[in-house]
Design a protein around this motif. Structure first.
Motif, PDB file in Angstrom:
ATOM      1  N   ARG A 140      11.469  47.746   5.643  1.00  0.00           N
ATOM      2  CA  ARG A 140      12.205  46.943   6.628  1.00  0.00           C
ATOM      3  C   ARG A 140      11.241  46.021   7.361  1.00  0.00           C
ATOM      4  NH1 ARG A 140      16.056  51.704   9.220  1.00  0.00           N
ATOM      5  NH2 ARG A 140      16.874  52.436   7.228  1.00  0.00           N
ATOM      6  N   VAL A 141      11.603  44.750   7.396  1.00  0.00           N
ATOM      7  CA  VAL A 141      10.800  43.722   8.070  1.00  0.00           C
ATOM      8  C   VAL A 141      11.667  43.100   9.152  1.00  0.00           C
ATOM      9  CG1 VAL A 141       9.481  41.587   7.784  1.00  0.00           C
ATOM     10  CG2 VAL A 141       9.552  43.266   5.921  1.00  0.00           C
ATOM     11  N   ALA A 142      11.130  42.968  10.370  1.00  0.00           N
ATOM     12  CA  ALA A 142      11.916  42.406  11.484  1.00  0.00           C
ATOM     13  C   ALA A 142      11.247  41.156  12.035  1.00  0.00           C
ATOM     14  CB  ALA A 142      12.077  43.442  12.592  1.00  0.00           C
ATOM     15  N   LEU A 143      12.053  40.117  12.246  1.00  0.00           N
ATOM     16  CA  LEU A 143      11.584  38.905  12.917  1.00  0.00           C
ATOM     17  C   LEU A 143      11.714  39.111  14.421  1.00  0.00           C
ATOM     18  CD1 LEU A 143      13.491  36.324  10.694  1.00  0.00           C
ATOM     19  CD2 LEU A 143      11.014  36.540  10.773  1.00  0.00           C
ATOM     20  N   VAL A 144      10.622  38.957  15.146  1.00  0.00           N
ATOM     21  CA  VAL A 144      10.666  39.061  16.608  1.00  0.00           C
ATOM     22  C   VAL A 144      10.010  37.815  17.193  1.00  0.00           C
ATOM     23  CG1 VAL A 144      10.617  41.578  16.628  1.00  0.00           C
ATOM     24  CG2 VAL A 144       8.467  40.327  16.752  1.00  0.00           C
ATOM     25  N   GLY A 145      10.246  37.563  18.471  1.00  0.00           N
ATOM     26  CA  GLY A 145       9.620  36.410  19.110  1.00  0.00           C
ATOM     27  C   GLY A 145      10.400  35.928  20.314  1.00  0.00           C
ATOM     28  N   TYR A 146       9.837  34.969  20.993  1.00  0.00           N
ATOM     29  CA  TYR A 146      10.468  34.356  22.154  1.00  0.00           C
ATOM     30  C   TYR A 146      11.727  33.638  21.694  1.00  0.00           C
ATOM     31  CZ  TYR A 146       9.931  32.764  27.005  1.00  0.00           C
ATOM     32  OH  TYR A 146      10.080  32.576  28.354  1.00  0.00           O
ATOM     33  N   VAL A 185      12.281  29.946  18.994  1.00  0.00           N
ATOM     34  CA  VAL A 185      11.028  29.655  18.273  1.00  0.00           C
ATOM     35  C   VAL A 185      11.260  29.397  16.790  1.00  0.00           C
ATOM     36  CG1 VAL A 185       9.543  30.939  19.856  1.00  0.00           C
ATOM     37  CG2 VAL A 185      10.541  32.126  17.900  1.00  0.00           C
ATOM     38  N   GLY A 186      12.522  29.558  16.339  1.00  0.00           N
ATOM     39  CA  GLY A 186      12.841  29.254  14.941  1.00  0.00           C
ATOM     40  C   GLY A 186      13.008  30.477  14.056  1.00  0.00           C
ATOM     41  N   LYS A 187      13.306  31.649  14.652  1.00  0.00           N
ATOM     42  CA  LYS A 187      13.466  32.869  13.841  1.00  0.00           C
ATOM     43  C   LYS A 187      14.652  32.743  12.882  1.00  0.00           C
ATOM     44  CE  LYS A 187      13.843  35.777  17.282  1.00  0.00           C
ATOM     45  NZ  LYS A 187      13.779  34.738  18.364  1.00  0.00           N
ATOM     46  N   ARG A 205      12.452  48.810  16.276  1.00  0.00           N
ATOM     47  CA  ARG A 205      11.818  50.129  16.353  1.00  0.00           C
ATOM     48  C   ARG A 205      11.652  50.758  14.969  1.00  0.00           C
ATOM     49  NH1 ARG A 205      15.598  51.395  20.235  1.00  0.00           N
ATOM     50  NH2 ARG A 205      14.931  51.265  22.394  1.00  0.00           N
ATOM     51  N   GLU A 206      12.644  50.551  14.096  1.00  0.00           N
ATOM     52  CA  GLU A 206      12.627  51.195  12.788  1.00  0.00           C
ATOM     53  C   GLU A 206      11.989  50.333  11.705  1.00  0.00           C
ATOM     54  OE1 GLU A 206      16.344  52.916  11.692  1.00  0.00           O
ATOM     55  OE2 GLU A 206      16.738  53.699  13.698  1.00  0.00           O
ATOM     56  N   ALA A 207      11.509  49.151  12.071  1.00  0.00           N
ATOM     57  CA  ALA A 207      10.889  48.260  11.084  1.00  0.00           C
ATOM     58  C   ALA A 207       9.518  48.789  10.657  1.00  0.00           C
ATOM     59  CB  ALA A 207      10.748  46.860  11.669  1.00  0.00           C
ATOM     60  N   ASP A 208       9.168  48.517   9.397  1.00  0.00           N
ATOM     61  CA  ASP A 208       7.836  48.867   8.881  1.00  0.00           C
ATOM     62  C   ASP A 208       6.832  47.755   9.159  1.00  0.00           C
ATOM     63  OD1 ASP A 208       8.628  51.365   7.371  1.00  0.00           O
ATOM     64  OD2 ASP A 208       9.944  49.906   6.399  1.00  0.00           O
ATOM     65  N   LEU A 209       7.352  46.528   9.312  1.00  0.00           N
ATOM     66  CA  LEU A 209       6.492  45.356   9.510  1.00  0.00           C
ATOM     67  C   LEU A 209       7.191  44.382  10.448  1.00  0.00           C
ATOM     68  CD1 LEU A 209       4.031  43.518   8.626  1.00  0.00           C
ATOM     69  CD2 LEU A 209       5.512  42.697   6.771  1.00  0.00           C
ATOM     70  N   LEU A 210       6.459  43.829  11.410  1.00  0.00           N
ATOM     71  CA  LEU A 210       7.004  42.819  12.313  1.00  0.00           C
ATOM     72  C   LEU A 210       6.423  41.449  11.973  1.00  0.00           C
ATOM     73  CD1 LEU A 210       6.778  44.618  15.804  1.00  0.00           C
ATOM     74  CD2 LEU A 210       8.668  44.653  14.165  1.00  0.00           C
ATOM     75  N   LEU A 211       7.282  40.455  11.956  1.00  0.00           N
ATOM     76  CA  LEU A 211       6.842  39.062  11.843  1.00  0.00           C
ATOM     77  C   LEU A 211       7.053  38.432  13.218  1.00  0.00           C
ATOM     78  CD1 LEU A 211       8.472  38.080   8.416  1.00  0.00           C
ATOM     79  CD2 LEU A 211       6.178  38.967   8.840  1.00  0.00           C
ATOM     80  N   HIS A 212       5.972  38.281  13.966  1.00  0.00           N
ATOM     81  CA  HIS A 212       6.054  37.741  15.327  1.00  0.00           C
ATOM     82  C   HIS A 212       6.007  36.221  15.236  1.00  0.00           C
ATOM     83  CE1 HIS A 212       4.411  37.952  19.729  1.00  0.00           C
ATOM     84  NE2 HIS A 212       5.284  36.977  19.560  1.00  0.00           N
ATOM     85  N   VAL A 213       7.181  35.590  15.357  1.00  0.00           N
ATOM     86  CA  VAL A 213       7.300  34.133  15.209  1.00  0.00           C
ATOM     87  C   VAL A 213       6.994  33.465  16.548  1.00  0.00           C
ATOM     88  CG1 VAL A 213       8.772  32.245  14.428  1.00  0.00           C
ATOM     89  CG2 VAL A 213       9.067  34.530  13.458  1.00  0.00           C
ATOM     90  N   VAL A 214       6.147  32.436  16.505  1.00  0.00           N
ATOM     91  CA  VAL A 214       5.680  31.745  17.709  1.00  0.00           C
ATOM     92  C   VAL A 214       5.886  30.244  17.527  1.00  0.00           C
ATOM     93  CG1 VAL A 214       3.676  31.312  19.193  1.00  0.00           C
ATOM     94  CG2 VAL A 214       3.898  33.523  18.038  1.00  0.00           C
ATOM     95  N   THR A 225       1.752  43.914  12.286  1.00  0.00           N
ATOM     96  CA  THR A 225       2.361  42.642  12.720  1.00  0.00           C
ATOM     97  C   THR A 225       1.630  41.460  12.103  1.00  0.00           C
ATOM     98  OG1 THR A 225       2.973  43.638  14.842  1.00  0.00           O
ATOM     99  CG2 THR A 225       2.997  41.246  14.724  1.00  0.00           C
ATOM    100  N   ILE A 226       2.407  40.502  11.620  1.00  0.00           N
ATOM    101  CA  ILE A 226       1.850  39.219  11.169  1.00  0.00           C
ATOM    102  C   ILE A 226       2.277  38.160  12.176  1.00  0.00           C
ATOM    103  CG2 ILE A 226       1.833  37.464   9.360  1.00  0.00           C
ATOM    104  CD1 ILE A 226       2.453  39.651   7.332  1.00  0.00           C
ATOM    105  N   MET A 227       1.310  37.420  12.704  1.00  0.00           N
ATOM    106  CA  MET A 227       1.615  36.325  13.632  1.00  0.00           C
ATOM    107  C   MET A 227       2.006  35.092  12.812  1.00  0.00           C
ATOM    108  SD  MET A 227       1.093  37.669  16.618  1.00  0.00           S
ATOM    109  CE  MET A 227       1.149  36.199  17.635  1.00  0.00           C
ATOM    110  N   VAL A 228       3.227  34.606  12.996  1.00  0.00           N
ATOM    111  CA  VAL A 228       3.725  33.442  12.247  1.00  0.00           C
ATOM    112  C   VAL A 228       3.870  32.273  13.218  1.00  0.00           C
ATOM    113  CG1 VAL A 228       5.537  32.560  10.737  1.00  0.00           C
ATOM    114  CG2 VAL A 228       4.966  35.006  10.702  1.00  0.00           C
TER     115      VAL A 228
END
Length: 406
Positions: free
Chosen positions: A201-207, A210-212, A276-285, A313-316
Motif C-alpha cells: 500500500r502506497v499513500a499520497l500525503v502532503g499539504y 500540491v497536486g496529489k 497509518r496502514e500504508a507501507d510507503l508514503l509519497l510526500h508530495v510538495v 517516505t519518498i519526497m516528491v
C-alpha cells in the motif's frame, strides 16, 4: 432554455494580527492562505486589516481603534462577512458581532464550511458534521443574544438559559450519535481494507493543493477530482496501480494545512487510516510555493500525531514547471543569497544531501520526469514485496531467493 446566471461572490474583509510569534512576513503569508480559503468557500476578499499587538485582545481580538476602522469600512462598502485569521472564543465572536453587525467567521469556521461544501460521501459528511457540532457546542450562548435584551418582566426570568441547556443537550446527543456512526463505518472500512489482501500500500500525503490528485490521475490513469482550490479532495480514493507487472494500491488522502482545526484532525483521523496502514508514503510538495519548507514541517507534524512519521517516505517535489527563483541583485553588494534565490538544481543537490535518492523532482501536470518517478516507486514497492513474498518467481524471475535464507 435556462439562462446562465453569474455567481455572485460574497464580499469579505480579512483581519489578522502581527505578534512576536507571528511576524509581518508570516502574518502576510497566513492572510494569503486565508484569502485562498475564502475564494475556495465562494467569497471575494476586498480588504485586509492587520494590527501589531503583544497578544490578541481577549474581548475583541484586535484593539478598539482598529475595530472602529473595520466597522466603518464594512458599513461604507456593504461588506457581508469579516473573517479572522485565528480561532475566536465564543465571547470574542459575540462581542465582535455586536460591534460589526455582520457575519463573523474565524479560520476554523471557514475551513469547516469548505469541508461541508466538499464532502461527497456519507462518511466525509458525517466526519464534517461531527467537527461542526464540536465547534458549535461551546458557542451556543451567542445564538441567544436576542434574549439578553429582554430583561425582567413576567415570564421572562431565565428562558434563555433553559433554551441554551436544551440545545446543548441536543448537540451533545448528536455528537454521541455521529461518533457511533463513524465507529460503524470504520469497522466496515477496516473489513474492506482487510479484503484487499497483502498487496503493498502506497499513500499520497502532503499539504493541500500540491497536486496529489493530479499525480494520482496520471499514475493510476483514473479520474480523481482535481482543481486549483484548497481541499479539492476530502474522501480517500484507492486505486490499483501496475508498474512493470508489479501491482500495488495507491491512495489519495485529504490535504493538510497549517492551523488545521483540532476538531477536524480528530474527526478525520479515521480517514487517515490509509496513511497509518500504508507501507510507503509519497510526500508530495509544491516546490513552486515560496514557503514550501514550512508546509513540509506542517505535514510532518500531523504525520507525527497519527503515528506515521517513521514510515518509509519518498519526497516528491511537484510543480517544477512553475518554480521561479527570485533574481539576485548582483549590483547590490549588501544583498545576500538565500534559499529564495536557489535554482532548481541547487534545491536538488540540497535535498539529495538531506534524504539521498528519496527526493524526486517532477511536474505531474506536464508529466515531466514521470518515468524516473515510476522507476523509483517501482524499486521501493518491489523491495517491500520481496520481503513479503520472497519466492515469487513470476514477479521476480531474476531474484535469487537464497539471499533471504542466508
Amino acid at each position: 432554455m435556462l439562462e446562465k446566471k453569474d455567481i455572485t461572490l460574497e464580499k469579505a474583509v480579512l483581519i489578522g494580527v502581527i505578534t512576536k510569534e507571528q511576524d509581518e512576513v508570516k502574518s502576510k503569508e497566513y492572510l494569503d492562505e486565508l484569502e485562498f480559503l475564502t475564494y475556495t468557500a465562494g467569497g471575494e476578499v476586498v480588504k485586509r486589516f492587520t494590527q501589531k499587538m503583544e497578544m490578541p485582545n481577549p474581548k475583541t481580538f484586535i484593539g478598539t481603534g482598529k475595530m472602529e476602522d473595520v466597522r466603518l469600512y464594512i458599513e461604507e462598502n456593504d461588506i457581508g462577512t469579516a473573517i479572522f485569521d485565528d480561532e475566536l472564543s465564543s465571547a470574542q465572536e459575540r462581542n465582535i458581532s455586536k460591534i460589526l453587525n455582520c457575519k463573523v467567521l474565524d479560520r476554523t469556521n471557514l475551513i469547516l464550511d469548505i469541508f461541508a461544501q466538499r464532502a461527497q460521501t456519507s462518511y466525509a459528511r458525517t466526519q464534517v458534521e461531527l467537527a461542526q457540532c464540536e465547534y458549535l457546542l461551546p458557542r451556543l450562548r451567542g445564538m441567544w443574544t436576542h434574549l439578553e435584551r429582554q430583561k425582567g418582566g413576567i415570564g421572562m426570568r431565565g428562558p434563555g438559559e433553559t433554551e441554551i441547556e436544551t440545545d446543548r443537550r441536543i448537540v451533545r446527543d448528536k455528537i454521541a450519535l455521529l461518533k457511533e456512526r463513524i465507529k460503524t463505518i470504520d469497522k466496515q472500512m477496516s473489513v474492506q481494507r482487510g479484503n484487499r489482501g497483502a498487496m503493498v500500500r502506497v499513500a499520497l500525503v502532503g499539504y493541500t493543493n500540491v497536486g496529489k490528485s493530479t499525480l494520482m490521475n496520471v499514475i493510476s490513469k483514473s479520474e480523481v477530482f482535481a482543481e486549483n482550490k484548497l481541499f479539492a479532495t476530502l474522501d480517500t480514493t484507492v486505486r490499483k496501480v501496475v508498474i512493470q507487472n508489479l501491482p500495488f494500491l495507491l491512495s489519495d488522502t485529504v490535504g493538510f494545512i497549517r492551523k488545521l482545526p483540532t476538531q477536524l484532525v480528530e474527526s478525520f483521523k479515521s480517514t487517515l487510516d490509509e496513511v497509518r496502514e500504508a507501507d510507503l508514503l509519497l510526500h508530495v510538495v509544491d516546490i513552486s510555493h515560496p514557503n514550501y519548507e514550512e508546509h513540509i514541517d506542517s505535514v510532518n507534524k500531523i504525520l507525527g500525531e497519527i503515528k506515521s512519521a517513521d514510515k518509509p517516505t519518498i519526497m516528491v517535489f511537484n510543480k517544477i514547471d512553475a518554480y521561479k527563483p527570485e533574481k539576485l541583485d548582483t549590483d547590490d553588494l549588501e544583498t545576500e543569497k538565500t534559499t529564495k534565490h536557489y535554482t532548481l538544481e541547487e534545491w536538488k543537490s540540497t535535498w539529495m544531501s538531506k534524504v539521498g535518492n528519496n527526493a524526486l523532482f517532477i511536474s505531474a501536470i506536464n508529466k515531466s520526469n514521470l518515468e524516473d518517478f515510476k522507476k523509483r516507486v517501482y524499486d521501493e514497492v518491489r523491495e517491500i514485496h520481496i520481503t513479503r513474498f520472497p519466492y515469487n518467481k513470476f514477479l521476480y524471475p531474476d531474484y535469487d531467493a537464497t539471499i533471504d535464507s542466508e
